[in-house]
Write an enzyme that holds these catalytic residues in place. Structure first.
Site, PDB file in Angstrom:
ATOM      1  N   HIS A  15      21.650  39.816  47.709  1.00  0.00           N
ATOM      2  CA  HIS A  15      22.431  40.446  46.643  1.00  0.00           C
ATOM      3  C   HIS A  15      22.082  41.930  46.475  1.00  0.00           C
ATOM      4  CE1 HIS A  15      25.258  40.464  43.547  1.00  0.00           C
ATOM      5  NE2 HIS A  15      24.673  39.718  42.624  1.00  0.00           N
ATOM      6  N   THR A  23      23.989  28.073  60.709  1.00  0.00           N
ATOM      7  CA  THR A  23      23.206  26.851  60.857  1.00  0.00           C
ATOM      8  C   THR A  23      24.083  25.659  60.488  1.00  0.00           C
ATOM      9  OG1 THR A  23      21.206  25.667  60.148  1.00  0.00           O
ATOM     10  CG2 THR A  23      22.262  27.055  58.510  1.00  0.00           C
TER      11      THR A  23
END
Length: 407
Positions: free
Chosen positions: A378, A326
């Site tokens: 994560h 983006t």
């Protein structure tokens, strides 16, 4: 002969749409394949074409109504001599005087025919369905009727209310200070997916900065020849797509996703490129981007972006990406933390290029710098991998020859 207009198959996992607007009114002539009505799904807007030439004889579903695949939207009378029904605008916008003298629906008339969605919302809002004016094609209370009834300003009943006037110090209310607009299906889906990403993934963001001098010099030196040869300008996005692919090959966990208790590693590179439209942010996908040249990437990005803004993307062009990019820099963003596009595990955020003083070989030089941000899940990507991935992207942009030499 009357020909039915129905909601077409909308794509994988999409079973419902909203009637955004009718492009033709009842009684108007239509040509075969001419767009009749615009539907909005949670992924894209699409137009339903006329199945045959003739006259739009009936409009059975009002704008703003939710419809399922196969729902009858209206009918076309083949030929030009069909007697038109009342136009939808005429049915929806009756004069106030007519409404005042028309008898109110008997208790339970519209409520008895209310659909599940209307009943559910009425129960949640504590509304009496029998008191909601029905606008459905069969005299039924629709979901939109319930929402409209719930959204009516309470100030309309103020003259008969014993509630005292607000204190003089209170901010006066005036017409035009607020406007309530129903969220589009696409906007609601965007909100759901972004919240899903925050609730599901263990999302972190790591940052770095990249010197854009080399890429900018390449664009300046070869822009004219590139444009003449390929018919498209050489932009920054193609370099970043290539750089990300190199980094994804080096760190495959960033190109993976979680499915239940398994990690699915993708050995292909379908890169989503975020595009801002009037309806919201969409992320069309560059399929097998690793096999594309810089020119092919620029052409496809231009085509996808144009059709995204026109609402003409197909469903399969918005699904199945393995990684996303983006670029908030086109709006002036200096730094941000992009949100993951589920079920993907990584997204790169590009930002504004800004001249800054940098230490180069012991000297202070002004360089065009860009902050980069990598948001990652994560749960499957460790900090070492995330930081190394971003460093690899930085190296490929600052020295593009690395991508040619695989160095």
């Amino acid at each position: 002969m009357a020909i039915e207009i129905k909601v077409p198959t909308l794509g994988e996992s999409v079973t419902e749409a909203t009637v955004a607007r009718w492009l033709k009114a009842a009684g108007e002539a239509v040509a075969a394949d001419e767009p009749l009505v615009e539907l909005e799904t949670d992924k894209v807007s699409l137009e339903v074409p006329a199945p045959a030439a003739g006259v739009l004889a009936e409009v059975l579903v009002a704008e703003g109504s939710d419809v399922a695949v196969g729902t009858l939207l209206g009918r076309i009378e083949e030929g030009t001599g069909a007697a038109p029904k009342a136009k939808p605008a005429e049915r929806k916008a009756e004069p106030a005087a007519t409404k005042a003298v028309a008898p109110a629906p008997a208790a339970g008339d519209g409520a008895a025919k209310a659909g599940p969605a209307a009943r559910k919302i009425a129960a949640e809002k504590g509304l009496d369905l029998a008191a909601v004016p029905p606008t459905g094609p069969k005299g039924n209370v629709t979901k939109g009727d319930v929402l409209a009834a719930e959204a009516k300003p309470a100030a309309a009943a103020a003259p008969a209310s014993p509630i005292p006037a607000p204190p003089a110090a209170a901010r006066p209310s005036a017409p035009g200070r607020e406007e309530r607009v129903r969220m589009t299906r696409l906007r609601k889906r965007i909100a759901e997916r972004l919240k899903e990403a925050q609730n599901t993934a263990a999302m972190l963001t790591t940052f770095n900065e990249v010197d854009m001098s080399t890429v900018m010099a390449l664009r300046t030196a070869y822009q004219d020849g590139f444009t003449k040869r390929h018919g498209v300008k050489l932009g920054f996005m193609s370099f970043f797509v290539k750089a990300c692919i190199e980094a994804l090959k080096a760190f495959p966990a960033v190109n993976a996703e979680i499915d239940g208790d398994e990690i699915v590693y993708k050995h292909f590179y379908d890169i989503g490129v975020a595009v801002s439209t009037d309806h919201g942010l969409v992320v069309p996908v560059l399929r097998d981007a690793d096999a594309l040249s810089l020119a092919e990437i620029e052409k496809r990005i231009g085509d996808l972006g144009k059709r995204a803004r026109e609402g003409k993307l197909a469903m399969d062009e918005l699904t199945g990406g393995t990684f996303s990019i983006t670029n908030g820099g086109i709006f002036g963003s200096l730094m941000s933390t992009p949100i993951l596009n589920p079920p993907q595990s990584g997204i790169l955020g590009m930002h504004k290029i800004q001249d800054r003083p940098m230490a180069v070989a012991g000297k202070v030089e002004i360089r065009p710098m860009m902050y980069l941000a990598l948001s990652y899940d994560h749960r499957i990507i460790d900090g070492r991998e995330a930081v190394s991935f971003l460093v690899r992207v930085k190296e490929c942009i600052e020295a593009p020859e690395r991508m040619l030499l695989d160095a």
